[in-house]
Design a protein around this motif. Sequence first.
Motif, PDB file in Angstrom:
ATOM      1  N   GLU A 140       0.833  -1.207   0.000  1.00 26.07           N
ATOM      2  CA  GLU A 140       0.000   0.000   0.000  1.00 26.07           C
ATOM      3  C   GLU A 140       0.867   1.257   0.000  1.00 26.07           C
ATOM      4  OE1 GLU A 140      -2.593  -0.303   3.330  1.00 26.07           O
ATOM      5  OE2 GLU A 140      -3.709  -2.029   2.531  1.00 26.07           O
ATOM      6  N   THR A 141       1.933   1.222   0.797  1.00 27.23           N
ATOM      7  CA  THR A 141       2.849   2.367   0.861  1.00 27.23           C
ATOM      8  C   THR A 141       3.498   2.631  -0.490  1.00 27.23           C
ATOM      9  OG1 THR A 141       3.315   1.949   3.207  1.00 27.23           O
ATOM     10  CG2 THR A 141       4.920   3.282   1.987  1.00 27.23           C
ATOM     11  N   ILE A 142       4.004   1.564  -1.123  1.00 23.39           N
ATOM     12  CA  ILE A 142       4.677   1.707  -2.412  1.00 23.39           C
ATOM     13  C   ILE A 142       3.706   2.135  -3.505  1.00 23.39           C
ATOM     14  CG2 ILE A 142       5.833   0.413  -4.259  1.00 23.39           C
ATOM     15  CD1 ILE A 142       7.659   1.199  -1.969  1.00 23.39           C
ATOM     16  N   SER A 143       2.517   1.570  -3.503  1.00 22.89           N
ATOM     17  CA  SER A 143       1.517   1.937  -4.496  1.00 22.89           C
ATOM     18  C   SER A 143       1.158   3.419  -4.379  1.00 22.89           C
ATOM     19  CB  SER A 143       0.260   1.076  -4.323  1.00 22.89           C
ATOM     20  OG  SER A 143      -0.701   1.397  -5.305  1.00 22.89           O
ATOM     21  N   ASP A 144       0.981   3.898  -3.147  1.00 24.89           N
ATOM     22  CA  ASP A 144       0.692   5.325  -2.928  1.00 24.89           C
ATOM     23  C   ASP A 144       1.854   6.199  -3.391  1.00 24.89           C
ATOM     24  OD1 ASP A 144      -1.738   4.634  -1.846  1.00 24.89           O
ATOM     25  OD2 ASP A 144      -1.103   4.846   0.241  1.00 24.89           O
ATOM     26  N   GLU A 194       1.790   6.342  -7.201  1.00 27.12           N
ATOM     27  CA  GLU A 194       0.622   7.089  -7.669  1.00 27.12           C
ATOM     28  C   GLU A 194       0.848   8.589  -7.533  1.00 27.12           C
ATOM     29  OE1 GLU A 194      -4.236   6.894  -7.279  1.00 27.12           O
ATOM     30  OE2 GLU A 194      -3.012   6.166  -5.610  1.00 27.12           O
ATOM     31  N   GLU A 195       1.427   9.002  -6.404  1.00 33.93           N
ATOM     32  CA  GLU A 195       1.695  10.425  -6.189  1.00 33.93           C
ATOM     33  C   GLU A 195       2.808  10.915  -7.095  1.00 33.93           C
ATOM     34  OE1 GLU A 195       3.032  13.472  -2.567  1.00 33.93           O
ATOM     35  OE2 GLU A 195       2.464  11.397  -2.123  1.00 33.93           O
ATOM     36  N   ARG A 196       3.867  10.082  -7.268  1.00 34.17           N
ATOM     37  CA  ARG A 196       5.025  10.484  -8.070  1.00 34.17           C
ATOM     38  C   ARG A 196       4.683  10.620  -9.546  1.00 34.17           C
ATOM     39  NH1 ARG A 196      10.853   7.232  -8.033  1.00 34.17           N
ATOM     40  NH2 ARG A 196      11.663   8.069  -9.991  1.00 34.17           N
ATOM     41  N   THR A 197       3.723   9.814 -10.017  1.00 29.99           N
ATOM     42  CA  THR A 197       3.402   9.790 -11.454  1.00 29.99           C
ATOM     43  C   THR A 197       2.041  10.407 -11.777  1.00 29.99           C
ATOM     44  OG1 THR A 197       2.386   7.576 -11.327  1.00 29.99           O
ATOM     45  CG2 THR A 197       4.770   7.679 -11.712  1.00 29.99           C
ATOM     46  N   ASP A 198       1.447  11.110 -10.808  1.00 33.53           N
ATOM     47  CA  ASP A 198       0.123  11.714 -11.019  1.00 33.53           C
ATOM     48  C   ASP A 198      -0.905  10.671 -11.451  1.00 33.53           C
ATOM     49  OD1 ASP A 198       0.951  14.317 -10.364  1.00 33.53           O
ATOM     50  OD2 ASP A 198       1.696  14.655 -12.399  1.00 33.53           O
ATOM     51  N   GLY A 199      -0.851   9.518 -10.790  1.00 36.96           N
ATOM     52  CA  GLY A 199      -1.847   8.483 -11.021  1.00 36.96           C
ATOM     53  C   GLY A 199      -1.591   7.557 -12.183  1.00 36.96           C
ATOM     54  N   LYS A 200      -0.482   7.744 -12.911  1.00 36.44           N
ATOM     55  CA  LYS A 200      -0.195   6.891 -14.064  1.00 36.44           C
ATOM     56  C   LYS A 200       0.350   5.526 -13.660  1.00 36.44           C
ATOM     57  CE  LYS A 200       0.882  10.883 -16.998  1.00 36.44           C
ATOM     58  NZ  LYS A 200       1.938  11.571 -17.796  1.00 36.44           N
ATOM     59  N   ARG A 201       0.813   5.437 -12.438  1.00 36.39           N
ATOM     60  CA  ARG A 201       1.398   4.175 -11.982  1.00 36.39           C
ATOM     61  C   ARG A 201       1.043   3.955 -10.515  1.00 36.39           C
ATOM     62  NH1 ARG A 201       7.965   2.925 -11.786  1.00 36.39           N
ATOM     63  NH2 ARG A 201       7.809   0.881 -10.769  1.00 36.39           N
ATOM     64  N   ASP A 245       1.589   0.383  -9.115  1.00 38.04           N
ATOM     65  CA  ASP A 245       1.897  -1.017  -8.870  1.00 38.04           C
ATOM     66  C   ASP A 245       2.502  -1.194  -7.482  1.00 38.04           C
ATOM     67  OD1 ASP A 245       3.830   0.526 -10.387  1.00 38.04           O
ATOM     68  OD2 ASP A 245       5.166  -1.184 -10.247  1.00 38.04           O
ATOM     69  N   THR A 246       2.432  -2.428  -6.993  1.00 44.29           N
ATOM     70  CA  THR A 246       2.936  -2.749  -5.663  1.00 44.29           C
ATOM     71  C   THR A 246       4.342  -3.323  -5.752  1.00 44.29           C
ATOM     72  OG1 THR A 246       2.133  -5.035  -5.678  1.00 44.29           O
ATOM     73  CG2 THR A 246       0.586  -3.314  -4.953  1.00 44.29           C
ATOM     74  N   TRP A 247       4.996  -3.442  -4.596  1.00 48.68           N
ATOM     75  CA  TRP A 247       6.357  -3.986  -4.565  1.00 48.68           C
ATOM     76  C   TRP A 247       6.363  -5.460  -4.934  1.00 48.68           C
ATOM     77  CZ3 TRP A 247       9.246  -7.326  -1.144  1.00 48.68           C
ATOM     78  CH2 TRP A 247      10.638  -7.291  -1.382  1.00 48.68           C
ATOM     79  N   THR A 248       5.402  -6.234  -4.415  1.00 54.45           N
ATOM     80  CA  THR A 248       5.391  -7.674  -4.714  1.00 54.45           C
ATOM     81  C   THR A 248       5.115  -7.907  -6.200  1.00 54.45           C
ATOM     82  OG1 THR A 248       3.071  -7.800  -3.988  1.00 54.45           O
ATOM     83  CG2 THR A 248       4.777  -8.397  -2.382  1.00 54.45           C
ATOM     84  N   GLU A 249       4.296  -7.070  -6.821  1.00 51.13           N
ATOM     85  CA  GLU A 249       4.072  -7.179  -8.265  1.00 51.13           C
ATOM     86  C   GLU A 249       5.361  -6.911  -9.028  1.00 51.13           C
ATOM     87  OE1 GLU A 249      -0.614  -5.715  -8.590  1.00 51.13           O
ATOM     88  OE2 GLU A 249       1.036  -4.274  -8.803  1.00 51.13           O
ATOM     89  N   GLN A 250       6.098  -5.887  -8.609  1.00 55.26           N
ATOM     90  CA  GLN A 250       7.381  -5.578  -9.245  1.00 55.26           C
ATOM     91  C   GLN A 250       8.342  -6.747  -9.151  1.00 55.26           C
ATOM     92  OE1 GLN A 250       9.495  -1.879  -8.421  1.00 55.26           O
ATOM     93  NE2 GLN A 250       7.609  -1.028  -7.582  1.00 55.26           N
ATOM     94  N   MET A 251       8.443  -7.326  -7.963  1.00 57.16           N
ATOM     95  CA  MET A 251       9.409  -8.396  -7.736  1.00 57.16           C
ATOM     96  C   MET A 251       9.075  -9.644  -8.546  1.00 57.16           C
ATOM     97  SD  MET A 251      11.737  -7.122  -5.918  1.00 57.16           S
ATOM     98  CE  MET A 251      11.358  -5.595  -6.801  1.00 57.16           C
TER      99      MET A 251
END
Length: 249
Positions: free
Chosen positions: A203-207, A210-217, A219-225
């Motif tokens: 949840e922390t990573i997804s937020d 989302e904030e860094r990309t103005d909602g364009k991204r 994804d979660t850390w486990t999805e990335q891994m």
Amino acid sequence: MNDVIETILNHRSIRSFEEKALTAEQIETIIRSAQAASTSSFIQGYTIIGVKDREKKQKLAELAGGQSYVENNGHFFVFCGDLNRHRILAEMEGTDLQVPLESTEKFMVACIDAALAAQNAALAAESMGLGICYIGGIRNDLPSVCDLLNIPDGVLPLFGMAVGYPNKINDKKPRLPIENIYHENGYNTDEASFRKQLTNYNETISDYYEERTDGKRKDTWTEQMVQMIGAKSRMYMKEFVEERNMNKR
């Protein structure tokens, strides 16, 4: 909190640098700081290659997957595990160290020594107001990197480090919860607590994204891994390392 700890905790990767080269004094300070790192049994099993030549930096950027900041930075360092000098010193001493130098243990020593030196170098650079970015992408094609930088057997390029004056500074990425990283008196095998921690971290990573990309991204850390580890990249590595007469025993 002292200045050293503040510098450590303020780290973030920099991927955009000013067109300003590091001075010879800055480079020497970074290298001397790297050399001050701990080294297993005084083996000092690493070498650092500085790359100034524009064409070579362009080629390294290409080999690293088109990362522009490999070419455009204040200075580019390549950190190598190095057991070649130990072959040479064995000859100087009239002995043969081939078997131990080809062992997994000495390979691990060289990799660990190089990593410790690199982190000292990174901290030194950041303490001078510079930014850094580790570049694992050079491992995409190590045969070509070795040819480009004239690297002999017994030496393995592990990663690069782009260093320079930051042109753009991103927000710091949140790390895993400390409870997930630090275990006391033994490994914590309570998977339920791990899963809860990872869910909260997702949840922390997804937020953050989302904030860094103005909602364009988002994804979660486990999805990335799962995506990154499942890609099975650089699967040639074991054979290549053994061809370099390292990690064979």
